[in-house]
Design a protein around this motif. Structure first.
Motif, PDB file in Angstrom:
ATOM      1  N   GLY A 179       0.773  -1.161  -0.032  1.00  0.00           N
ATOM      2  CA  GLY A 179      -0.223  -0.169   0.063  1.00  0.00           C
ATOM      3  C   GLY A 179       0.929   1.206  -0.032  1.00  0.00           C
ATOM      4  N   VAL A 180       0.453   2.323  -0.616  1.00  0.00           N
ATOM      5  CA  VAL A 180       0.789   3.814  -0.492  1.00  0.00           C
ATOM      6  C   VAL A 180       1.238   4.242   0.966  1.00  0.00           C
ATOM      7  CG1 VAL A 180       0.408   6.032  -1.159  1.00  0.00           C
ATOM      8  CG2 VAL A 180      -0.046   4.093  -2.822  1.00  0.00           C
ATOM      9  N   GLY A 181       2.259   5.050   1.172  1.00  0.00           N
ATOM     10  CA  GLY A 181       2.553   5.616   2.379  1.00  0.00           C
ATOM     11  C   GLY A 181       3.620   4.845   3.183  1.00  0.00           C
ATOM     12  N   ALA A 182       4.117   3.948   2.702  1.00  0.00           N
ATOM     13  CA  ALA A 182       5.276   3.289   3.491  1.00  0.00           C
ATOM     14  C   ALA A 182       6.336   4.431   3.588  1.00  0.00           C
ATOM     15  CB  ALA A 182       5.981   2.074   2.883  1.00  0.00           C
ATOM     16  N   THR A 183       7.144   4.443   4.909  1.00  0.00           N
ATOM     17  CA  THR A 183       8.004   5.331   5.191  1.00  0.00           C
ATOM     18  C   THR A 183       9.522   4.788   5.211  1.00  0.00           C
ATOM     19  OG1 THR A 183       7.529   5.207   7.425  1.00  0.00           O
ATOM     20  CG2 THR A 183       6.462   6.910   6.301  1.00  0.00           C
ATOM     21  N   PHE A 184       9.491   3.585   5.592  1.00  0.00           N
ATOM     22  CA  PHE A 184      11.009   2.999   5.490  1.00  0.00           C
ATOM     23  C   PHE A 184      10.853   1.551   5.193  1.00  0.00           C
ATOM     24  CE2 PHE A 184       9.253   3.283   9.780  1.00  0.00           C
ATOM     25  CZ  PHE A 184       9.382   2.153  10.168  1.00  0.00           C
ATOM     26  N   GLU A 185      12.312   0.975   4.690  1.00  0.00           N
ATOM     27  CA  GLU A 185      11.871  -0.340   4.197  1.00  0.00           C
ATOM     28  C   GLU A 185      12.126  -1.443   5.299  1.00  0.00           C
ATOM     29  OE1 GLU A 185      11.162  -1.179   1.127  1.00  0.00           O
ATOM     30  OE2 GLU A 185      10.804   0.602   0.513  1.00  0.00           O
ATOM     31  N   GLU A 186      12.027  -2.770   4.878  1.00  0.00           N
ATOM     32  CA  GLU A 186      12.121  -3.734   5.893  1.00  0.00           C
ATOM     33  C   GLU A 186      13.707  -3.856   6.322  1.00  0.00           C
ATOM     34  OE1 GLU A 186      11.012  -8.587   6.221  1.00  0.00           O
ATOM     35  OE2 GLU A 186      11.093  -7.590   4.244  1.00  0.00           O
ATOM     36  N   THR A 187      14.642  -3.459   5.420  1.00  0.00           N
ATOM     37  CA  THR A 187      15.999  -3.504   5.687  1.00  0.00           C
ATOM     38  C   THR A 187      16.426  -2.584   6.577  1.00  0.00           C
ATOM     39  OG1 THR A 187      16.338  -2.579   3.598  1.00  0.00           O
ATOM     40  CG2 THR A 187      16.375  -4.831   3.767  1.00  0.00           C
ATOM     41  N   ASP A 188      15.617  -1.672   7.191  1.00  0.00           N
ATOM     42  CA  ASP A 188      15.942  -0.371   7.828  1.00  0.00           C
ATOM     43  C   ASP A 188      16.412  -0.878   9.290  1.00  0.00           C
ATOM     44  OD1 ASP A 188      16.282   1.963   9.434  1.00  0.00           O
ATOM     45  OD2 ASP A 188      14.845   2.826   8.122  1.00  0.00           O
ATOM     46  N   GLN A 189      17.745  -0.688   9.636  1.00  0.00           N
ATOM     47  CA  GLN A 189      18.410  -1.226  10.769  1.00  0.00           C
ATOM     48  C   GLN A 189      17.827  -0.483  12.015  1.00  0.00           C
ATOM     49  OE1 GLN A 189      20.331  -3.854  11.157  1.00  0.00           O
ATOM     50  NE2 GLN A 189      20.229  -4.221   8.982  1.00  0.00           N
ATOM     51  N   THR A 190      17.029   0.459  11.915  1.00  0.00           N
ATOM     52  CA  THR A 190      16.485   1.228  13.182  1.00  0.00           C
ATOM     53  C   THR A 190      15.167   0.748  13.512  1.00  0.00           C
ATOM     54  OG1 THR A 190      15.187   2.931  11.742  1.00  0.00           O
ATOM     55  CG2 THR A 190      17.432   3.493  12.368  1.00  0.00           C
ATOM     56  N   ILE A 191      14.693  -0.441  12.923  1.00  0.00           N
ATOM     57  CA  ILE A 191      13.487  -1.021  13.180  1.00  0.00           C
ATOM     58  C   ILE A 191      13.743  -1.885  14.516  1.00  0.00           C
ATOM     59  CG2 ILE A 191      11.672  -2.793  12.536  1.00  0.00           C
ATOM     60  CD1 ILE A 191      12.498  -1.938   9.587  1.00  0.00           C
ATOM     61  N   THR A 192      12.757  -1.461  15.494  1.00  0.00           N
ATOM     62  CA  THR A 192      12.810  -2.333  16.692  1.00  0.00           C
ATOM     63  C   THR A 192      11.684  -3.313  16.861  1.00  0.00           C
ATOM     64  OG1 THR A 192      10.929  -0.759  17.737  1.00  0.00           O
ATOM     65  CG2 THR A 192      13.386  -0.102  17.859  1.00  0.00           C
ATOM     66  N   HIS A 193      10.657  -3.521  15.957  1.00  0.00           N
ATOM     67  CA  HIS A 193       9.786  -4.612  16.231  1.00  0.00           C
ATOM     68  C   HIS A 193       9.236  -4.871  14.599  1.00  0.00           C
ATOM     69  CE1 HIS A 193       9.370  -2.449  19.969  1.00  0.00           C
ATOM     70  NE2 HIS A 193       9.200  -3.730  20.609  1.00  0.00           N
ATOM     71  N   GLN A 194       8.898  -6.177  14.433  1.00  0.00           N
ATOM     72  CA  GLN A 194       8.196  -6.808  13.048  1.00  0.00           C
ATOM     73  C   GLN A 194       7.405  -7.265  13.493  1.00  0.00           C
ATOM     74  OE1 GLN A 194      11.358  -7.915  10.586  1.00  0.00           O
ATOM     75  NE2 GLN A 194       9.648  -8.201   8.836  1.00  0.00           N
ATOM     76  N   VAL A 195       6.089  -7.178  12.840  1.00  0.00           N
ATOM     77  CA  VAL A 195       4.873  -7.727  12.952  1.00  0.00           C
ATOM     78  C   VAL A 195       4.474  -8.819  11.889  1.00  0.00           C
ATOM     79  CG1 VAL A 195       2.447  -7.852  13.574  1.00  0.00           C
ATOM     80  CG2 VAL A 195       3.788  -5.954  14.301  1.00  0.00           C
ATOM     81  N   VAL A 196       4.616 -10.381  12.145  1.00  0.00           N
ATOM     82  CA  VAL A 196       4.293 -11.121  10.899  1.00  0.00           C
ATOM     83  C   VAL A 196       3.208 -12.129  11.434  1.00  0.00           C
ATOM     84  CG1 VAL A 196       6.802 -10.890  10.208  1.00  0.00           C
ATOM     85  CG2 VAL A 196       6.229 -12.752  11.877  1.00  0.00           C
ATOM     86  N   ASP A 197       2.979 -12.832  10.645  1.00  0.00           N
ATOM     87  CA  ASP A 197       1.702 -14.037  10.691  1.00  0.00           C
ATOM     88  C   ASP A 197       1.960 -15.201  10.194  1.00  0.00           C
ATOM     89  OD1 ASP A 197      -0.605 -14.878  11.755  1.00  0.00           O
ATOM     90  OD2 ASP A 197      -1.771 -14.299  10.308  1.00  0.00           O
ATOM     91  N   ARG A 198       3.239 -15.461  10.119  1.00  0.00           N
ATOM     92  CA  ARG A 198       3.591 -16.722   9.351  1.00  0.00           C
ATOM     93  C   ARG A 198       4.587 -17.580  10.388  1.00  0.00           C
ATOM     94  NH1 ARG A 198       6.302 -13.987   3.956  1.00  0.00           N
ATOM     95  NH2 ARG A 198       4.350 -12.882   3.059  1.00  0.00           N
ATOM     96  N   PRO A 199       4.647 -18.971  10.250  1.00  0.00           N
ATOM     97  CA  PRO A 199       5.275 -19.548  11.242  1.00  0.00           C
ATOM     98  C   PRO A 199       6.688 -19.751  11.034  1.00  0.00           C
ATOM     99  CG  PRO A 199       4.450 -21.001   9.309  1.00  0.00           C
ATOM    100  CD  PRO A 199       3.759 -19.616   9.299  1.00  0.00           C
ATOM    101  N   THR A 200       7.284 -19.394   9.802  1.00  0.00           N
ATOM    102  CA  THR A 200       8.663 -19.137   9.899  1.00  0.00           C
ATOM    103  C   THR A 200       8.863 -18.036   9.076  1.00  0.00           C
ATOM    104  OG1 THR A 200       8.704 -20.673   7.851  1.00  0.00           O
ATOM    105  CG2 THR A 200       9.196 -21.675   9.927  1.00  0.00           C
ATOM    106  N   GLN A 201      10.279 -17.462   9.124  1.00  0.00           N
ATOM    107  CA  GLN A 201      10.581 -16.427   8.185  1.00  0.00           C
ATOM    108  C   GLN A 201      11.826 -16.850   7.458  1.00  0.00           C
ATOM    109  OE1 GLN A 201       7.888 -14.110   8.402  1.00  0.00           O
ATOM    110  NE2 GLN A 201       9.768 -12.672   8.376  1.00  0.00           N
ATOM    111  N   THR A 202      12.066 -16.331   6.346  1.00  0.00           N
ATOM    112  CA  THR A 202      13.119 -16.695   5.451  1.00  0.00           C
ATOM    113  C   THR A 202      14.616 -15.880   6.065  1.00  0.00           C
ATOM    114  OG1 THR A 202      12.474 -14.834   3.961  1.00  0.00           O
ATOM    115  CG2 THR A 202      11.524 -17.306   3.343  1.00  0.00           C
ATOM    116  N   HIS A 203      14.239 -14.843   6.755  1.00  0.00           N
ATOM    117  CA  HIS A 203      15.418 -14.012   7.030  1.00  0.00           C
ATOM    118  C   HIS A 203      14.929 -13.296   8.386  1.00  0.00           C
ATOM    119  CE1 HIS A 203      13.116 -11.340   4.403  1.00  0.00           C
ATOM    120  NE2 HIS A 203      13.301 -10.421   5.105  1.00  0.00           N
TER     121      HIS A 203
END
Length: 208
Positions: A179-203
């Motif tokens: 969606g429109v409006g994203a302010t930073f990418e997933e690779t941003d090192q300043t991210i403190t929390h990540q919300v997912v709904d999958r059993p495993t993460q590829t990285h």
């Protein structure tokens, strides 16, 4: 407040009044054939107008411009490569709806009126000291996510999470493809929390 089969219940205190509302889940709806929606449209027009007046008062109480406008620095372009299929006005509306960008503020001209309103609220709710402690507690909640940066997975309920995170002072973003409006990418090192709904993460990122 909580999640039910009907939707997500939210609760907020506005000028001393507790307001609870429900937001339905984003599922496809089967429209009933025995309902005359032309009659319901009359009520929609009324409530749209009424909400406009209510929002005008609430926005100005918070020192924000209404209708809401994006806070854009001089020479800054709100568009990017991922948003070229939107017109400028539609793009601005989409970014406003994302709740992830700061809004234009205005000078508060009615501070005396606000002070009188605070006195009325204090009279209705009793002891001013108790009211002050309650306000301090609310201020603490407003800053609950201060300094926290969240990244939402594609499968997470974005609208509800963004509303909660931004209400408590956090920064939030998501994949720009979602969606429109994203302010930073997933690779941003300043991210403190990540919300997912999958059993495993590829990285995985050790800092989250």
């Amino acid at each position: 407040v909580f999640v039910s089969i009907k939707g997500i219940y939210f609760q907020a205190e506005i000028l001393g009044q507790t307001v609870t509302w429900i937001t339905p889940h984003r599922f496809s709806q089967e429209m009933p054939t025995d309902v005359d929606f032309r009659v319901m449209l009359t009520f929609v027009e009324f409530y749209n107008t009424m909400i406009g007046f209510v929002n005008f008062k609430l926005y100005h109480t918070l020192g924000l411009h209404y209708p809401p406008m994006l806070q854009v620095k001089a020479g800054e372009d709100i568009s990017d490569k991922a948003d070229q299929h939107f017109s400028h006005s539609d793009l601005e509306n989409e970014k406003l709806a994302s709740l992830a960008h700061p809004l234009v503020t205005v000078d508060r001209e009615n501070e005396e009126e606000d002070a009188q309103l605070d006195e009325i609220v204090a009279e209705v709710h009793g002891d001013p000291e108790t009211l002050r402690q309650k306000e301090e507690k609310l201020e603490h909640f407003k800053k609950l996510f201060n300094g926290c940066r969240f990244f939402l997975g594609r499968e997470a309920p974005r609208e509800a999470l963004v509303f909660v995170i931004r209400s408590f002072g956090g920064d939030v973003s998501w994949d720009s493809v979602v969606g429109v409006g994203a302010t930073f990418e997933e690779t941003d090192q300043t991210i403190t929390h990540q919300v997912v709904d999958r059993p495993t993460q590829t990285h995985m990122f050790l800092s989250r």
